[in-house]
Design a protein around this motif. Structure first.
Motif, mmCIF file in Angstrom:
data_model
loop_
_atom_site.group_PDB
_atom_site.id
_atom_site.type_symbol
_atom_site.label_atom_id
_atom_site.label_comp_id
_atom_site.label_asym_id
_atom_site.label_seq_id
_atom_site.Cartn_x
_atom_site.Cartn_y
_atom_site.Cartn_z
ATOM 1 N N PHE A 26 0.841 -1.200 0.000
ATOM 2 C CA PHE A 26 0.000 0.000 0.000
ATOM 3 C C PHE A 26 0.864 1.232 0.000
ATOM 4 O O PHE A 26 2.011 1.217 0.439
ATOM 5 N N GLN A 27 0.303 2.276 -0.544
ATOM 6 C CA GLN A 27 1.046 3.543 -0.567
ATOM 7 C C GLN A 27 0.057 4.692 -0.499
ATOM 8 O O GLN A 27 -1.117 4.540 -0.839
ATOM 9 N N GLY A 28 0.530 5.837 -0.056
ATOM 10 C CA GLY A 28 -0.335 7.012 0.027
ATOM 11 C C GLY A 28 -1.362 6.852 1.136
ATOM 12 O O GLY A 28 -1.126 6.187 2.133
ATOM 13 N N ALA A 29 -2.531 7.437 0.899
ATOM 14 C CA ALA A 29 -3.528 7.534 1.965
ATOM 15 C C ALA A 29 -4.453 6.315 2.028
ATOM 16 O O ALA A 29 -5.659 6.439 2.118
ATOM 17 N N PHE A 30 -3.860 5.155 1.939
ATOM 18 C CA PHE A 30 -4.639 3.925 2.036
ATOM 19 C C PHE A 30 -3.780 2.913 2.774
ATOM 20 O O PHE A 30 -2.581 2.794 2.510
ATOM 21 N N LYS A 31 -4.373 2.201 3.697
ATOM 22 C CA LYS A 31 -3.577 1.350 4.557
ATOM 23 C C LYS A 31 -4.375 0.124 4.949
ATOM 24 O O LYS A 31 -5.599 0.193 5.036
ATOM 25 N N VAL A 32 -3.686 -0.961 5.214
ATOM 26 C CA VAL A 32 -4.375 -2.116 5.745
ATOM 27 C C VAL A 32 -3.717 -2.501 7.059
ATOM 28 O O VAL A 32 -2.502 -2.433 7.208
ATOM 29 N N MET A 33 -4.533 -2.846 8.053
ATOM 30 C CA MET A 33 -3.994 -3.199 9.365
ATOM 31 C C MET A 33 -3.519 -4.654 9.352
ATOM 32 O O MET A 33 -3.766 -5.386 8.412
ATOM 33 N N ARG A 34 -2.882 -5.056 10.457
ATOM 34 C CA ARG A 34 -2.427 -6.443 10.545
ATOM 35 C C ARG A 34 -3.606 -7.402 10.482
ATOM 36 O O ARG A 34 -4.691 -7.082 10.956
ATOM 37 N N PRO A 35 -3.383 -8.578 9.906
ATOM 38 C CA PRO A 35 -4.499 -9.524 9.792
ATOM 39 C C PRO A 35 -4.997 -9.985 11.154
ATOM 40 O O PRO A 35 -4.219 -10.088 12.105
ATOM 41 N N ILE A 36 -6.282 -10.226 11.238
ATOM 42 C CA ILE A 36 -6.876 -10.688 12.494
ATOM 43 C C ILE A 36 -7.612 -12.000 12.224
ATOM 44 O O ILE A 36 -8.330 -12.126 11.218
ATOM 45 N N TYR A 37 -7.390 -12.950 13.124
ATOM 46 C CA TYR A 37 -8.143 -14.204 13.025
ATOM 47 C C TYR A 37 -9.139 -14.220 14.179
ATOM 48 O O TYR A 37 -8.761 -14.325 15.336
ATOM 49 N N HIS A 38 -10.421 -14.090 13.847
ATOM 50 C CA HIS A 38 -11.447 -13.983 14.884
ATOM 51 C C HIS A 38 -11.746 -15.322 15.557
ATOM 52 O O HIS A 38 -12.335 -15.378 16.617
ATOM 53 N N ASP A 39 -11.388 -16.416 14.869
ATOM 54 C CA ASP A 39 -11.659 -17.744 15.430
ATOM 55 C C ASP A 39 -10.604 -18.705 14.877
ATOM 56 O O ASP A 39 -9.644 -18.271 14.249
ATOM 57 N N ASP A 40 -10.796 -20.005 15.079
ATOM 58 C CA ASP A 40 -9.773 -20.940 14.607
ATOM 59 C C ASP A 40 -10.129 -21.552 13.246
ATOM 60 O O ASP A 40 -9.654 -22.612 12.874
ATOM 61 N N SER A 41 -11.010 -20.859 12.507
ATOM 62 C CA SER A 41 -11.445 -21.400 11.212
ATOM 63 C C SER A 41 -10.401 -21.207 10.120
ATOM 64 O O SER A 41 -10.477 -21.837 9.063
ATOM 65 N N SER A 101 -11.222 -20.086 -7.922
ATOM 66 C CA SER A 101 -12.136 -21.175 -7.600
ATOM 67 C C SER A 101 -12.000 -21.612 -6.137
ATOM 68 O O SER A 101 -10.890 -21.753 -5.626
ATOM 69 N N GLY A 102 -13.121 -21.801 -5.467
ATOM 70 C CA GLY A 102 -13.096 -22.296 -4.093
ATOM 71 C C GLY A 102 -12.745 -21.243 -3.058
ATOM 72 O O GLY A 102 -12.657 -21.551 -1.869
ATOM 73 N N SER A 103 -12.552 -20.008 -3.465
ATOM 74 C CA SER A 103 -12.248 -18.961 -2.475
ATOM 75 C C SER A 103 -13.534 -18.308 -1.994
ATOM 76 O O SER A 103 -14.589 -18.430 -2.624
ATOM 77 N N TYR A 104 -13.427 -17.631 -0.862
ATOM 78 C CA TYR A 104 -14.568 -16.921 -0.276
ATOM 79 C C TYR A 104 -14.091 -15.527 0.095
ATOM 80 O O TYR A 104 -13.136 -15.375 0.854
ATOM 81 N N GLN A 263 -23.311 -19.077 8.144
ATOM 82 C CA GLN A 263 -23.555 -20.386 8.746
ATOM 83 C C GLN A 263 -23.850 -21.443 7.687
ATOM 84 O O GLN A 263 -23.351 -22.564 7.743
ATOM 85 N N GLU A 264 -24.660 -21.063 6.698
ATOM 86 C CA GLU A 264 -25.042 -22.034 5.661
ATOM 87 C C GLU A 264 -23.894 -22.370 4.720
ATOM 88 O O GLU A 264 -23.717 -23.500 4.323
ATOM 89 N N TRP A 265 -23.151 -21.357 4.351
ATOM 90 C CA TRP A 265 -22.151 -21.552 3.298
ATOM 91 C C TRP A 265 -20.772 -21.897 3.832
ATOM 92 O O TRP A 265 -19.984 -22.538 3.159
ATOM 93 N N LEU A 266 -20.446 -21.413 5.028
ATOM 94 C CA LEU A 266 -19.099 -21.643 5.572
ATOM 95 C C LEU A 266 -19.130 -22.502 6.824
ATOM 96 O O LEU A 266 -18.093 -22.963 7.290
ATOM 97 N N GLY A 267 -20.327 -22.677 7.384
ATOM 98 C CA GLY A 267 -20.418 -23.360 8.672
ATOM 99 C C GLY A 267 -19.816 -22.526 9.786
ATOM 100 O O GLY A 267 -19.353 -23.048 10.789
ATOM 101 N N LEU A 268 -19.811 -21.216 9.619
ATOM 102 C CA LEU A 268 -19.193 -20.319 10.614
ATOM 103 C C LEU A 268 -20.179 -19.270 11.092
ATOM 104 O O LEU A 268 -20.937 -18.718 10.297
ATOM 105 N N THR A 269 -20.164 -18.979 12.364
ATOM 106 C CA THR A 269 -20.916 -17.838 12.869
ATOM 107 C C THR A 269 -19.957 -16.653 12.891
ATOM 108 O O THR A 269 -18.924 -16.706 13.541
ATOM 109 N N PRO A 270 -20.278 -15.611 12.129
ATOM 110 C CA PRO A 270 -19.302 -14.515 12.012
ATOM 111 C C PRO A 270 -19.073 -13.791 13.337
ATOM 112 O O PRO A 270 -20.001 -13.628 14.125
#
Lengths: 276, 228
Positions: A26-41, A101-104, A263-270
């Motif tokens: 990234f450069q300029g006035a756009f930024k991404v923070m460190r990745p976060i894993y909310h669960d063990d999925s 293919s196969g990504s979400y 829940q239906e598509w990933l089996g995950l509660t966000p």
């Protein structure tokens, strides 16, 4: 060539069940923070950040995200997208998303707040391969003005182009121009102030899911406060539109639908994407 | 000239068997909710439908089809047809529009043997494009020697006279009231056709949120005399 005010490029891959960044830039006035894993999925969440705090006259932002096969990612923002007055030239954001293919990939930005006399255009271009899943939401607020009035911005345009294996799958073009239209009237906002949308493309879509979403929405809000519709797309997937009078109502409704789909598509509660 | 006029009058007849008779494009949702209940409220709906949906979708599409026909670009016609299909998010309206497009293509194909119309029919048959009323009308009008202004205006007129007939049945309005509405909406059709010709490509498919929502909600309307 366009001089980008802010630029961000991110590619994600699956590494043994965990989604990780292959490339971040990234450069300029756009930024991404460190990745976060909310669960063990193994699904990763990235928060996008505009260090300047908002979009200014003539700003140009570009984001490019690629989800490699099997990767699963949530993209969100750290706060509302604010567009300040743009006396000379509109502010613009362009987002390219490529889903192998196969990504979400889910892109769940915070509400858009356009200030008095602001013009803003946003274009999302999404390329999906067969078997990929995409989910997107947005919330368009009546903006902000010093006297508290609604729809003081000049114009907001949100465009979504989605392609499935290179063929047009969804084209969504919304513009509210309070400076030219009677935005409150019949056929437009019809007395409501906020517009919420969800677009989901996934082979897993069934008529049963559409019925469930309708039922969930009916349970979530009082009918007189909102107007909403859910419909199947020309490709496997659905869209939701909501007219309401507050950001909170729309968020609540979109969250309920997001949870169901997840829940239906990933089996995950966000996880809650609480930010403040 | 006179023969072309007569041919156009025939294509604009609201009794044309294209299936448009069965589709309200969300109007029925407003009728059921009580938001449209008489001439005044119907004309409010119709004005929005004409100046938004017809202008940004059918109008721009007609203009693009004319450009493509003048360049002999059948591929571009396919693209416009497919974009028209996928920008129509409400399922019933999308499917209904497709059915009317198919009906018109079948009928117009029997009435005229214009080469572009035949070629388009073949592309539809090969599933390379999704049939749409605006595309079928524009190709046929082009075959009849109409200018693009005329094609857009006549397509708008045909669509609107059909919608008025549907409103007369559904609201209901008197037959005379329907004709008076048609009389009153004529200047708007003219203005909108002119506007549509000048709109940039990026405005293609702009939706009015309320109209679109009513088309989605029609799937759940209890008492229905229309398919959309």
């Amino acid at each position: 060539m366009t001089e980008w005010t802010g630029e961000l490029s991110l590619s994600l891959e699956d590494r043994g069940g965990k989604t990780v960044a292959r490339n971040v830039y990234f450069q300029g006035a756009f930024k991404v923070m460190r990745p976060i894993y909310h669960d063990d999925s193994g699904k990763v969440c990235y928060y996008l950040l505009n260090p300047g705090g908002g979009y200014l006259d003539g700003d140009r932002y570009r984001m490019d995200v690629t989800a490699e096969p099997g990767s699963r990612v949530t993209l969100t923002t750290q706060g509302a997208t604010k567009v300040y007055k743009t006396p000379k030239d509109h502010a613009y954001q362009e987002t390219m998303m490529t889903l192998k293919s196969g990504s979400y990939l889910e892109y769940l930005p915070d509400p858009l707040i356009a200030y008095k006399d602001a013009s803003y255009r946003q274009k999302n271009i999404v390329h999906l391969e067969h078997g990929a899943t995409f989910l997107y939401t947005d919330i368009l607020t009546p903006g902000w003005s010093p006297d508290g009035g609604h729809f003081a911005y000049s114009s907001v345009r949100l465009t979504n182009e989605i392609y499935l294996d290179g063929e047009p799958a969804v084209f969504d073009n919304v513009r509210l121009s309070p400076s030219e239209q009677q935005v409150g009237g019949l056929g437009f906002m019809e007395g409501y102030t906020h517009l919420g949308s969800m677009i989901a493309v996934g082979e897993q879509t069934t008529d049963g899911l559409i019925d469930d979403l309708y039922e969930l929405l009916a349970e979530t809000v009082e009918a007189e406060d909102v107007k909403y519709g859910v419909s199947r797309l020309a490709v496997p997937g659905f869209s939701i539109r909501i007219l309401a009078r507050s950001t909170g109502k729309i968020e609540k409704m979109l969250n309920v639908c997001h949870k169901k789909v997840s829940q239906e598509w990933l089996g995950l509660t966000p996880a809650s994407l609480r930010k403040y | 000239m006179t023969d072309r006029m007569l041919a156009l009058l025939q294509l604009c007849d609201s009794n044309l068997p294209t299936g448009a008779f069965s589709h309200s494009f969300g109007l029925e949702t407003y009728i059921q909710s009580g938001a449209v209940s008489d001439c005044v409220s119907f004309e409010e709906w119709l004005s929005c439908y004409v100046s938004e949906q017809l202008a940004y979708t059918d109008g721009i599409a007609c203009r693009m089809i004319y450009d493509a026909l003048e360049d002999g670009e059948m591929e571009a016609i396919c693209t416009v047809g497919n974009q028209l299909h996928v920008q129509n998010l409400p399922r019933e309206t999308r499917q209904g529009t497709r059915m009317i497009g198919e009906g018109m293509l079948r009928l117009f194909g029997r009435l005229y043997d214009f080469p572009f119309l035949a070629e388009y029919g073949l592309l539809v048959k090969e599933k390379r494009t999704v049939p749409h009323p605006a595309v079928v009308f524009a190709i046929t009008a082009h075959g009849l020697g109409c200018s693009r202004d005329e094609a857009i205006l006549y397509h708008f007129y045909a669509t609107v006279s059909g919608l008025i007939q549907n409103a007369v049945r559904a609201i209901p309005l008197g037959q005379t009231a329907g004709q008076l509405t048609l009389n009153r909406v004529r200047p708007l059709l003219q203005q909108t056709a002119e506007k549509a010709l000048a709109l940039p490509d990026e405005d293609f498919g702009l939706v009015a949120p309320g109209l679109e929502l009513s088309q989605m909600q029609h799937e759940r309307v209890n008492v229905r005399i229309f398919m959309s």
